[in-house]
Design an enzyme around this catalytic site. Sequence first.
Site, PDB file in Angstrom:
ATOM      1  N   GLU A 123       0.844  -1.206   0.000  1.00 12.03           N
ATOM      2  CA  GLU A 123       0.000   0.000   0.000  1.00 12.03           C
ATOM      3  C   GLU A 123       0.875   1.250   0.000  1.00 12.03           C
ATOM      4  O   GLU A 123       1.926   1.281   0.640  1.00 12.03           O
ATOM      5  CB  GLU A 123      -0.884  -0.039   1.259  1.00 12.03           C
ATOM      6  CG  GLU A 123      -1.814   1.131   1.423  1.00 12.03           C
ATOM      7  CD  GLU A 123      -2.799   0.939   2.594  1.00 12.03           C
ATOM      8  OE1 GLU A 123      -3.114  -0.201   2.969  1.00 12.03           O
ATOM      9  OE2 GLU A 123      -3.232   1.968   3.142  1.00 12.03           O
ATOM     10  N   ASP A 175       0.214   5.373   0.544  1.00  9.23           N
ATOM     11  CA  ASP A 175      -0.887   6.226   1.013  1.00  9.23           C
ATOM     12  C   ASP A 175      -0.658   7.715   0.960  1.00  9.23           C
ATOM     13  O   ASP A 175       0.385   8.203   1.384  1.00  9.23           O
ATOM     14  CB  ASP A 175      -1.121   5.977   2.516  1.00  9.23           C
ATOM     15  CG  ASP A 175      -1.692   4.625   2.808  1.00  9.23           C
ATOM     16  OD1 ASP A 175      -2.427   4.102   1.976  1.00  9.23           O
ATOM     17  OD2 ASP A 175      -1.392   4.099   3.897  1.00  9.23           O
ATOM     18  N   GLU A 180      -3.157  10.379   2.896  1.00  8.26           N
ATOM     19  CA  GLU A 180      -4.375  10.540   3.683  1.00  8.26           C
ATOM     20  C   GLU A 180      -4.391  11.953   4.246  1.00  8.26           C
ATOM     21  O   GLU A 180      -3.390  12.413   4.793  1.00  8.26           O
ATOM     22  CB  GLU A 180      -4.429   9.533   4.829  1.00  8.26           C
ATOM     23  CG  GLU A 180      -4.488   8.100   4.326  1.00  8.26           C
ATOM     24  CD  GLU A 180      -4.706   7.086   5.445  1.00  8.26           C
ATOM     25  OE1 GLU A 180      -5.620   6.275   5.329  1.00  8.26           O
ATOM     26  OE2 GLU A 180      -3.941   7.119   6.425  1.00  8.26           O
TER      27      GLU A 180
END
Length: 294
Positions: A107, A109, A111
């Site tokens: 993953e 990310d 955010e």
Amino acid sequence: MASRVLVSCPSRFLFLMLSLLVSCFAVAFAGNFQRDVQITWGDGRGKILDNGNLLALSLDQFSGSGFQSKNEFLYGKVEAQIKLVPGNSAGTVTTFYLKSPGSTWDEIDFEFLGNLSGHPYTLHTNVYTQGKGDKEQQFHLWFDPTADFHTYSITWNPQRIIFTVDGIPIREFKNFESIGVPFPKNQPMRLYASLWEADEWATRGGLVKTDWSHAPFTASYRNYNENGCVWSNGRSSCPANSPGSRPGGAWFSQELDFRGKNRVKWVQRRYMVYNYCTDKKRFPQGAPRECNMS
Ligand SMILES: *[C@@H]1O[C@H](CO)[C@@H](O)[C@H](O)[C@H]1NC(C)=O
């Protein structure tokens, strides 16, 4: 005949040509969301608008919403312009990330953790390899990300992961497998984006709760662009003739030059608010290995 028409009304002809050209471009560039993603949750709270060029996600007390790319990639570059929830967005999280399925997933990310009115968003970044993350770096931004759209991109190639904001690299995560640091390279990932509520952890460790009197909250995405080695039937195929004339295009071999590295340093010096590399409480035995490399 045609030439006489041309000569007799050149401006009309030009206008026709121009509008033809414009509509060709419109066909080529509009509708990315319609073509490239699907809204996967939120029961109508996520909407594709403006001919597929805009996607709005909303969040209320009952649900958030989200979308994902139709394609999976094994290496790629994804980019979108995002305008975050304005005003009191405490407890909301807006995301834009790549992720593979399964319990040992990879993953990458972005955010965006909301905040009280007038207080800065936190841009949280992380990299997971085979289910293990713990590589967080967080930033404040040098602009108000709720006032306008800004461009966020993730470049993922065999040598490195580069996070950029408005074209400015803010983080580079290099492939240091040579010194035993795992790097995501075996699992195809899909692009995901969502707006959800996480006041448990998002805003000052759960001290500030989401104020639902401001709901529904909305975040908007536009000009989505994906470029990558598309995964299908167990193989990934990179577009051959992309700019850069390497497999998959310029992003496939992208690295940071001297200027790029300096920009990362500039951003990190001025805007980084958390760095796992310097968190001695978490890593009393010393920072993870990649932290000591440059
Ligand atoms: C919210 O704002 C405060 C400063 O006013 C800041 O310390 C904090 O990092 C911000 N972000 C979050 C997610 O709380």
